[in-house]
Each structure stands twice: as C-alpha cells, then as structure tokens.
Design an enzyme around this catalytic site. Structure first.
Site, PDB file in Angstrom:
ATOM      1  N   ASP A  90       0.747  -1.356   0.057  1.00  0.00           N
ATOM      2  CA  ASP A  90       0.026  -0.181   0.140  1.00  0.00           C
ATOM      3  C   ASP A  90       0.830   1.182   0.018  1.00  0.00           C
ATOM      4  OD1 ASP A  90      -2.362   1.348   0.045  1.00  0.00           O
ATOM      5  OD2 ASP A  90      -2.249   1.671   2.132  1.00  0.00           O
ATOM      6  N   THR A  91       0.568   2.162  -0.994  1.00  0.00           N
ATOM      7  CA  THR A  91       0.912   3.543  -0.995  1.00  0.00           C
ATOM      8  C   THR A  91       0.043   4.297  -1.471  1.00  0.00           C
ATOM      9  OG1 THR A  91       3.024   4.898  -1.156  1.00  0.00           O
ATOM     10  CG2 THR A  91       2.306   3.357  -2.975  1.00  0.00           C
ATOM     11  N   ALA A  92       0.128   5.934  -1.277  1.00  0.00           N
ATOM     12  CA  ALA A  92      -0.941   6.496  -1.638  1.00  0.00           C
ATOM     13  C   ALA A  92      -0.863   6.649  -3.225  1.00  0.00           C
ATOM     14  CB  ALA A  92      -0.831   7.939  -1.116  1.00  0.00           C
ATOM     15  N   GLY A 109      -8.463   4.186  -5.663  1.00  0.00           N
ATOM     16  CA  GLY A 109      -9.176   5.445  -5.034  1.00  0.00           C
ATOM     17  C   GLY A 109      -7.878   6.338  -4.677  1.00  0.00           C
ATOM     18  N   CYS A 167      -8.821  12.619   3.659  1.00  0.00           N
ATOM     19  CA  CYS A 167      -7.966  12.767   2.695  1.00  0.00           C
ATOM     20  C   CYS A 167      -7.741  14.402   2.425  1.00  0.00           C
ATOM     21  CB  CYS A 167      -8.026  11.962   1.308  1.00  0.00           C
ATOM     22  SG  CYS A 167      -8.187  10.260   1.451  1.00  0.00           S
ATOM     23  N   GLY A 220      -8.156  10.047  -3.325  1.00  0.00           N
ATOM     24  CA  GLY A 220      -8.659  11.269  -2.905  1.00  0.00           C
ATOM     25  C   GLY A 220      -9.926  11.194  -2.291  1.00  0.00           C
TER      26      GLY A 220
HETATM   27  P1  XMP Z   1     -12.504   6.367   4.129  1.00  0.00           P
HETATM   28  O1  XMP Z   1     -13.390   7.316   3.495  1.00  0.00           O
HETATM   29  O2  XMP Z   1     -13.260   5.181   4.438  1.00  0.00           O
HETATM   30  O3  XMP Z   1     -11.414   6.188   3.179  1.00  0.00           O
HETATM   31  O4  XMP Z   1     -11.887   6.983   5.647  1.00  0.00           O
HETATM   32  C1  XMP Z   1     -10.590   5.134   3.567  1.00  0.00           C
HETATM   33  C2  XMP Z   1      -9.182   5.529   2.705  1.00  0.00           C
HETATM   34  O5  XMP Z   1      -8.508   6.646   2.813  1.00  0.00           O
HETATM   35  C3  XMP Z   1      -7.279   6.614   2.472  1.00  0.00           C
HETATM   36  N1  XMP Z   1      -6.564   7.384   3.379  1.00  0.00           N
HETATM   37  C4  XMP Z   1      -5.877   8.721   3.173  1.00  0.00           C
HETATM   38  N2  XMP Z   1      -5.856   9.306   1.798  1.00  0.00           N
HETATM   39  N3  XMP Z   1      -4.553  11.006   3.217  1.00  0.00           N
HETATM   40  C5  XMP Z   1      -4.994  10.426   1.830  1.00  0.00           C
HETATM   41  O6  XMP Z   1      -4.926  11.102   1.038  1.00  0.00           O
HETATM   42  C6  XMP Z   1      -4.738  10.322   4.367  1.00  0.00           C
HETATM   43  O7  XMP Z   1      -4.054  10.843   5.253  1.00  0.00           O
HETATM   44  C7  XMP Z   1      -5.433   8.944   4.295  1.00  0.00           C
HETATM   45  N4  XMP Z   1      -5.532   8.080   5.068  1.00  0.00           N
HETATM   46  C8  XMP Z   1      -6.254   7.102   4.712  1.00  0.00           C
HETATM   47  C9  XMP Z   1      -6.773   5.014   2.548  1.00  0.00           C
HETATM   48  O8  XMP Z   1      -6.828   4.874   1.059  1.00  0.00           O
HETATM   49  C10 XMP Z   1      -8.007   4.450   3.263  1.00  0.00           C
HETATM   50  O9  XMP Z   1      -8.148   2.982   2.914  1.00  0.00           O
END
Ligand code: XMP
Length: 478
Positions: free
Chosen positions: A246-248, A296, A303, A298
């Site tokens: 996993d990475t952004a 996904g 996020c 954003g």
């Molecule tokens: P939800 O909407 O269910 O989404 O909270 C979960 C997903 O959000 C991502 N995620 C992030 N994306 N900055 C981001 O841009 C963050 O700090 C962050 N934290 C989580 C991740 O894909 C997660 O599964």
C-alpha cells in the site's frame, strides 16, 4: 453494468452522481441474496476495513471477520505486535463474542472504563476463573459508586449455557429469561464467551470469514520502503491470510519493484496493491503480481490529496474503469474510500468492485482502537489520515528531529477528526447490519441473487445534485 439510454456519462462520476434503476426481479427476499465475493479474500459480505491506525485493531478484526468481512492491519504496526494480533484473532470463537473480564476485587470505575471496548454492554466477573456475575454499563446520568468492588456490585448471571449451544436456543433462552446477555461456558465451566440476543440472531444470518483451518481471517499491510519482502514473509509466517502492498500513489516505480519482489517470494497468499485510479495503473500492478487492485485517490474522509494537489478521480468512474481492466486479466478490485452510506457499497459493487474498503465510518464505533471521549454532543472517537502529520510523526519516530520535522511538512491527511458514535449504531456490527441490509435490498431491486449478478444486471442513471438531495430522508419532518 449499463447506463440508461441517453444517460451515458460524458464525464467522470462520484457515487452521489449515480442512481440505480429498478429492474424486473424474481429475487423477492433479501435473505435470498448471496453476498459472498470471489476475490480470494473469503469475505462473505463485501466489506474490507482500511489499514488505518485509528480503525483497524484486534477488536475490529475479530468482530468484522466474525460477520464475514476482513480487516487489514496497518503497515505501521511493528511486526511483533501484528503477529500478536493475528494470533489473537485466529484464536477467537466463531460465534461467542469475546467478553470484557473483571476480577471480583476490581472497582466499578475500572469496569465502566472497560465495558465500552465491546458493544455488548457488560463485563463478566470471574472468581477463580469461573463466571460469577455481570456488570452492566451504567446508564447515562445513573449514579454509581465508582469505588465499589465489582464482586459485591455484580448482578447474577441470568443465562449460562455451554458454548456449543445452537445460537437459536441461546436467543430463546434469553427471551424466556427476559435477559440481554448469555454467558457461554466451556466443558470445565470456565468462561468461553458471551452472546447477546442480537449476536445470536446475527450468527444465523452471517457466515464468518474463515481460513482453511476454520479460524477467522485477517490481512496485513506492507509499505513500499525498506525490506518489504522480509516484512511480508514475517506477516505470512505469523498467519496473515492476505497482504496489502500500500502507498498513496500506487502507480509508481517503487511500488512496482516492491510488489514484484513480494510476488516473486511466492508467499502463498493473495496480494492486493494500490492505490490507483486508471486502467494503466491497474494493468501495471496486475503485471507486477497483484491479484487485487485497490482503487481510490482522494475520496477518503481523512484525505486532503485532491485539495492539496488536484490529483485524484471521482470514485465511481475510477472503480468502473479499473474493475473492467482487472476483470479482463483475472484480477479483482477493492473500492477504497469515500463510503458514507450503504448505497455507496452497492454502487461500488455495481461498478465492478469485489469489496468496498471502509475506513473513517467505522472509526466511530466501540470496536475501533481509539479511546472513547464524551462531550456535550455525545460520544466520539478521534480519527486521523495515514498521510497526516500525526501518522507521519508516529511512523518516523525513530528518525532525527530534523528528519521528522521535514517529513511532517508534507502531510496529505487530516490529523484529528472527531468521529461521532451514532447512538443508534454504536457498534461496527450495527453498521454492518445497516450496510448489508441496504446492499441486499439493492440486489433484490436489481433482480440479482449474487453480487456478480448485481454488477451484470445493474442499470444506472446520472443524477443532478438535486436528484441526490431528493433521495435524502427528512428525519425531522416539516
Ligand atoms: P474512508 O473514506 O473510508 O477512506 O476513510 C479510507 C481510505 O482513505 C485513504 N486514506 C488517506 N488518503 N490521506 C489521503 O489522501 C490520508 O491521510 C489518508 N488516510 C487514509 C486510504 O486509502 C484509506 O483506505
């Protein structure tokens, strides 16, 4: 999946932009819908819990897997702690819930602090390892002496039954005794677990997500930095059933190298990887060895990526495009982020995802790892993004102060958000009931007996913001 004639979208779509048109249906009962997935996760409901520190811990993992979902442990969890959690989850009973346990000489203050760690609302008092009484959660505004020992304050146990009792019989015994919670015992009379009326009902509706040995399944995440193969190997040796690389920004060279190395190690578990939002990103990760593509960029509640960078893609279209490519190559997709209503899960499945990944929504439950807080508006927990200053600081705690400060400048997530505990649905299982009830109903409206049929048969339209608003109930009335 097809769009109504004349409604073919000329632009990308979010979940809110889309609606489902009812089809003629022969599926009349929600209970006739098979919610299992075929992506190698074993999930019997299409829900995976995001690898976020504020959400995915051992209580979440156990509870969600018991109802058929899967939890991914975050990549920040040290390997020995992850191994401990995996062993713990695999040792859990498939029907009985794990009790909150107190000794007779513990005080009520301790009991009241521990009870909200679970949703069933009680602690079991043990004396020489035998269950001897129950302490219920104190009602709001109800005065209790916090310094009394629980041994003298406990209520008698209304229903005690062997752990292998049929859940239906447990339910009936609870109704007969006008009680909420049964204590389940092992052959020697020791405590095996507890079961509420709702837990007994759920045991008849959901199938746990179990491995080949019949133990609950759990997944774990790996980042793309450091010795990824060593971490991946250690997690699988500890019993992880699936790995998430996993990475952004999943469509990058470093990800392809890391994923390729883990795939080459041939660890014998499915590999999920992400995040991407394009056909090419999907293809590159499938070619590097991923069985499941996490889609996904954003949409997540924590996020800030889209606002910081302009990068991302409306989630419905991202899932639809990636799922189409993944399917052509025998792979699957998880729709990750932005799930806020049961309809979003239904739409993710309609778009071709095997599972929807949920993060922040589940942060506001008793099973999430954070402490329970109370303010004048009610109970809440604190959630934070995995790319937030807070998460980055925790991840880089071994670095020099200078490096930590430098990394914290590049945050792309919210560091602290109060996620309310919904008094109507305070436990993650309440949210799972809510989501599954919606998705089962979507299937019956679509004429689908399985989730794959839902994707095949669904007819979609595109709506305006007013169209979406029209569908929102008016809880307060006029
Ligand atoms: P939800 O909407 O269910 O989404 O909270 C979960 C997903 O959000 C991502 N995620 C992030 N994306 N900055 C981001 O841009 C963050 O700090 C962050 N934290 C989580 C991740 O894909 C997660 O599964």
């Amino acid at each position: 999946m097809r769009f109504l004639d004349g409604h073919a979208p000329g632009h990308d779509l979010t979940y809110d932009d889309v609606f489902i048109v009812p089809n003629r249906s022969a599926v009349t009962s929600r209970f006739d819908v098979d919610m299992s997935t075929a992506d190698g996760t074993g999930t019997t409901i299409p829900l995976v819990v995001a690898n976020m520190t504020a959400i995915a811990g051992k209580r979440m993992a156990e509870t969600v897997a018991r109802r058929g979902g899967l939890v991914v442990l975050p990549q920040d969890v040290p390997i020995d702690a992850a191994a401990h959690t995996i062993t713990y989850v695999k040792s859990r009973h498939l029907i009985a819930e794990t009790p909150v346990i107190l000794n007779a000489d513990d005080v009520m203050a301790h009991a009241q602090a521990l009870i909200p760690k679970r949703s069933h609302g009680y602690a079991v008092v043990l004396d020489k390892n035998r269950p001897v009484g129950l302490i219920p959660r104190a009602l709001p505004g109800h005065e209790i002496d916090l310094f009394t020992d629980v041994g003298s304050a406990a209520d008698p146990i209304p229903v005690a039954l062997p752990a292998d009792t049929d859940p239906r019989a447990v339910f009936d015994a609870l109704v007969d005794a006008n009680a909420d919670l049964a204590v389940l015992t092992d052959e020697s009379g020791g405590l095996a677990g507890v079961l509420t009326r709702l837990g007994a009902l759920r045991a008849g509706i959901y199938q746990p997500n179990v491995d080949a040995r019949g133990n609950l399944r759990i997944a774990a995440a790996v980042g793309i930095n450091g010795d990824v193969v060593a971490r991946a190997t250690a997690l699988v040796e500890a019993g992880a059933d699936l790995l998430v690389v996993d990475t952004a920004h999943g469509h990058q060279e470093k990800m392809i190298t890391a994923l390729g190395a883990i795939a080459a190690a041939d660890l014998g578990v499915p590999l999920a990887a992400g995040n991407v939002v394009s056909a090419q990103g999907t293809l590159d990760l499938v070619n590097a060895g991923a069985n499941i593509i996490k889609v996904g960029v954003g949409p997540g509640a924590m996020c800030t990526t889209r606002m910081m960078t302009g990068v991302g893609r409306p989630q419905f279209s991202a899932v639809a495009e990636c799922a189409a490519v993944a399917r052509e190559h025998g792979a699957s997709v998880w729709a990750d982020g932005g799930i806020r209503h049961p309809r979003d899960v239904a739409l993710a499945i309609a778009a071709g995802a095997a599972n929807a990944m949920v993060g922040s929504w589940f942060a506001g439950t008793y099973e999430s790892p954070g402490d329970l807080h109370t303010d004048p508006h009610g109970e809440y927990k604190v959630s934070f993004g995995m790319a937030s200053k807070r998460a980055v600081a925790a991840r880089s705690s071994g670095d020099s102060a200078y490096d930590r400060a430098r990394k914290a400048l590049f945050e792309e997530g919210i560091s602290s958000s109060r996620i309310r505990i919904d008094p109507e649905r305070p436990g993650v299982e309440d949210l799972i009931d809510h989501i599954c009830s919606g998705v089962r109903s979507t299937a019956t409206y679509t004429g689908a007996a399985t989730l794959e049929e839902l994707h095949d048969k669904v007819v979609l339209g595109v709506q305006s913001a007013a169209g979406f608003a029209e569908g929102r109930p008016l809880p307060g009335g006029w």
